[in-house]
Motif scaffolding. Structure first.
Motif, PDB file in Angstrom:
ATOM      1  N   CYS A   1       0.564  -1.112   0.259  1.00  0.00           N
ATOM      2  CA  CYS A   1       0.840  -0.006   0.051  1.00  0.00           C
ATOM      3  C   CYS A   1       0.789   1.096  -0.102  1.00  0.00           C
ATOM      4  O   CYS A   1       0.704   2.287  -1.091  1.00  0.00           O
ATOM      5  N   ARG A   2       1.836   1.115   0.619  1.00  0.00           N
ATOM      6  CA  ARG A   2       3.188   2.621   0.887  1.00  0.00           C
ATOM      7  C   ARG A   2       2.985   2.467  -0.761  1.00  0.00           C
ATOM      8  O   ARG A   2       3.594   3.922  -1.030  1.00  0.00           O
ATOM      9  N   LEU A   3       3.524   1.812  -1.508  1.00  0.00           N
ATOM     10  CA  LEU A   3       4.356   2.003  -2.886  1.00  0.00           C
ATOM     11  C   LEU A   3       3.316   2.319  -3.649  1.00  0.00           C
ATOM     12  O   LEU A   3       3.852   3.403  -4.442  1.00  0.00           O
TER      13      LEU A   3
ATOM     14  N   ARG B   1       3.489   6.246  -5.372  1.00  0.00           N
ATOM     15  CA  ARG B   1       2.872   6.632  -6.880  1.00  0.00           C
ATOM     16  C   ARG B   1       2.337   7.243  -7.445  1.00  0.00           C
ATOM     17  O   ARG B   1       1.570   7.021  -8.282  1.00  0.00           O
ATOM     18  N   LYS B   2       0.769   7.078  -6.532  1.00  0.00           N
ATOM     19  CA  LYS B   2      -0.358   7.507  -7.093  1.00  0.00           C
ATOM     20  C   LYS B   2      -1.325   6.862  -7.767  1.00  0.00           C
ATOM     21  O   LYS B   2      -2.185   6.970  -8.659  1.00  0.00           O
TER      22      LYS B   2
ATOM     23  N   LEU C   1      -7.598   3.124   5.569  1.00  0.00           N
ATOM     24  CA  LEU C   1      -7.731   3.681   5.861  1.00  0.00           C
ATOM     25  C   LEU C   1      -6.436   4.715   6.286  1.00  0.00           C
ATOM     26  O   LEU C   1      -6.133   5.934   6.327  1.00  0.00           O
ATOM     27  N   ARG C   2      -4.950   4.837   6.541  1.00  0.00           N
ATOM     28  CA  ARG C   2      -3.757   4.928   6.699  1.00  0.00           C
ATOM     29  C   ARG C   2      -3.647   5.388   5.585  1.00  0.00           C
ATOM     30  O   ARG C   2      -2.789   6.479   4.792  1.00  0.00           O
ATOM     31  N   TYR C   3      -3.634   4.711   4.610  1.00  0.00           N
ATOM     32  CA  TYR C   3      -2.775   5.106   2.747  1.00  0.00           C
ATOM     33  C   TYR C   3      -4.181   5.818   1.824  1.00  0.00           C
ATOM     34  O   TYR C   3      -4.977   5.923   1.559  1.00  0.00           O
ATOM     35  N   ALA C   4      -3.101   7.398   1.429  1.00  0.00           N
ATOM     36  CA  ALA C   4      -4.277   8.087   0.495  1.00  0.00           C
ATOM     37  C   ALA C   4      -3.929   6.883  -1.278  1.00  0.00           C
ATOM     38  O   ALA C   4      -2.755   6.344  -1.065  1.00  0.00           O
TER      39      ALA C   4
END
Length: 607
Positions: A254-256, A260-261, A339-342
């Motif tokens: 999810c961070r990755l 990178r949007k 919830l944590r990552y855009a």
């Protein structure tokens, strides 16, 4: 001076010898790597390779799973879904990551949720191309999902669809699997990366041969071959390691994508709650055993106390020692990540399943055995992803045609053979470990569709050969509706072949389904323009009273034969029709104008 010079020379020699001694092992490894590649040992483990049948396209490498399995016999293969190296305009590209449920077991092919989604979108948006590439593999877990995810940003995805979590314990590299390599994530990820080298593949194969385990017993099901530790207690160290492993890999993925949007649509997990007894229960735990929870849940369910029953059934699954169903902690991890990552969105598949289950308790209404949905379930899963994609505006604005879930279920090109193949496969699975359902008898096919499905299982008849046999049968019996189902099914399997679109278009036209006929003929025309397709599309667009679209095919025909007087005259009539249509919109009550339109259409169709 001479002595000092000699000492300097000696030191230089010593340094050179040390450098050579240090470099020799690496040179040897490099030389061995080259020899192994030249002699064809091992496999290229790239995620994508060029599609030989479609130049300019890529396809998933059938050997990529060897990155994750310590025993090549257990390594599984996925779909071979081709996509363009360069994404064409008006194309939505989505990659799908996950495990056996995500690939569509036991129906495979068009039973998977992504094929339901593909069919719906191609019917709703005929002017758009949808590349939904399923990279899922059977018997893998979040290590595979994360490893593949790292490579996907380079391939212009418009979104990533994820359904993963049930295989965290027994999937490749799982904490309880026969492919376990420990609990160190950096170590495991390093080994996955090193597997690209043939030397490392040789080392793994040699260690496997020297381990004394002998040949893998392929008479066992893959489930049995992968499950090393079949008694993982709730709350134990190994149980916690599985949860931690999943949390770490999912959050990293999810961070990755968030950085990178690239939007990610990650689904929560569903499994059979009320219609599956625990696969393994510890009698010593008494009231806290999986069986105790399940029995009490069944009793509550029988008196319609569904709230208590659901809680008890979930506890039963959580305490099942044989961990083929993900515990609730996995769903919490998925919710937290969304919830944590855009740009990470929760797909609430579980809620959709609950809404179609008695008492909101998951069971045989939507699930075949422990975790795999039936066809109703896969349709509902596709609905959950479809709704999420629409809500987050990933889909084009304003579909040309709408398609409800009910209409999708009615029209989805799943043949009777596809359905029966799934039923026969599950019957075989349930007779084996860990189910051992002795009451399950081998189905006896009494139709041609059933015979073909059984041949797919027993004789390993390829799916495309099965579809050929079905099509020949339906053509002989003049069952056009069933024949169209087969043609559309083949289109979903081979979306880059114009001939299959044309065949589906022809059958649609014969059944006066102008919308589908135009859609399929047009997709064939985009892939391989021809006079025959232009002629068919011109006639269909005129019949549908779309002269502005018919004009496109007249113009194409005139580029091929510019001096054809019949085409020149037809273009004049079409442009006259366009003018009349525009005038008719301005004066809808003008009867004379309406008659001119009707007469002009009739004359053009007669020619």
């Amino acid at each position: 001076m001479a002595k000092q010079s000699k000492q300097v020379t000696d030191k230089r020699k010593q340094s050179a010898f040390k450098l050579i001694a240090f470099a020799l092992p690496f040179l040897f490894i490099l030389l061995l790597e080259l020899i192994l590649r030249i002699t064809g040992y091992g496999h290229d483990l790239s995620l994508f390779i060029p599609d030989e049948e479609h130049p300019g396209s890529l396809v998933m490498n059938r050997y990529v799973s060897e990155r994750y399995f310590t025993d090549g016999v257990n390594a599984t293969t996925g779909n071979a879904e081709s996509f363009k190296v360069r994404k064409a305009p008006h194309t939505i590209r989505l990659f799908v990551l996950g495990e056996s449920t995500t690939i569509g077991y036991p129906y495979m092919h068009n039973g998977s949720f992504h094929r339901w989604l593909t069919y719906r979108l191609t019917q709703m948006y005929p002017d758009w191309n949808f590349e939904i590439i399923n990279l899922s593999l059977t018997a893998v877990n979040s290590y595979t999902v994360l490893d593949m995810a790292k490579e996907l940003p380079d391939y212009e995805p418009d979104g990533i669809l994820v359904y993963s979590g049930h295989n965290e314990y027994y999937g490749a590299l799982g904490v309880g699997s026969t492919s376990n390599l420990g609990n160190s994530a950096p170590f495991i990820r390093t080994l996955i990366a090193l597997k690209h080298y043939r030397v490392v593949q040789l080392i793994f194969n040699t260690m496997r041969g020297l381990s004394g385990k002998g040949k893998t017993d392929i008479s066992q099901t893959l489930m049995e071959r992968m499950a090393a530790d079949q008694h993982i207690h709730y709350g134990s160290e190994k149980f916690k390691n599985g949860v931690s492993q999943f949390k770490m890999n999912i959050n990293e993925m999810c961070r990755l994508f968030s950085a990178r949007k690239i939007p990610v649509f990650i689904s929560n997990l569903v499994s059979n709650e009320k219609d599956l007894s625990p696969l393994s229960s510890d009698a010593r735990e008494a009231d806290a055993s999986a069986k105790s929870y399940y029995d009490k849940g069944t009793a509550a369910y029988l008196i319609s106390d569904t709230i208590v029953a659901k809680r008890l059934f979930i506890n039963a699954a959580a305490h099942d020692l044989l961990r083929f169903r993900a515990p609730e902690q996995m769903n919490q991890i998925i919710r937290d990540a969304a919830l944590r990552y855009a740009g990470i969105y929760l797909v609430d598949t579980r809620k959709v399943f609950e809404n179609h289950s008695h008492g909101h308790i998951l069971g045989n209404e939507t699930i075949l055995e422990h975790v795999h949905p039936n066809l109703q379930g896969y349709a509902l899963m596709s609905e959950a992803f479809f709704s999420a994609l629409k809500t987050r505006h990933i889909l084009p604005v304003g579909p040309q045609f709408d398609m409800s879930l009910h209409q999708l279920q009615d029209e989805m090109p799943l043949t009777a053979t596809d359905s029966l193949f799934g039923a026969y496969s599950v019957a075989e699975l349930k007779r084996a470990w860990p189910f051992h359902e002795t009451a399950i008898k081998q189905p006896v096919p009494n139709t041609l569709e059933g015979e073909i499905a059984m041949a797919m299982i027993k004789q390993h008849l390829p799916w495309n050969d099965a579809m050929d046999r079905l099509m020949n049968y339906y053509e002989q019996t003049r069952d056009q509706k069933a024949a169209l189902k087969v043609a559309e099914a083949v289109v979903l399997e081979y979306p880059q072949d114009a001939a299959f679109y044309a065949a589906a278009g022809k059958l649609s036209a014969q059944q006066s389904n102008l919308k589908k006929a135009i859609n399929y003929f047009n997709r064939a025309f985009v892939l391989e323009p021809s006079m025959d397709l232009a002629r068919a599309l011109f006639a269909l667009e005129i019949k549908s009273r779309h002269p502005e679209k018919a004009d496109r095919y007249i113009n194409y025909a005139l580029t091929i034969t510019p001096d054809n007087p019949a085409l020149v005259k037809a273009r004049e009539v079409v442009r006259r029709l366009i003018q009349l249509e525009q005038a008719g919109k301005a004066a809808p009550a003008d009867r004379i104008l309406s008659k001119q339109l009707n007469d002009t259409y009739a004359a053009l169709q007669a020619n």
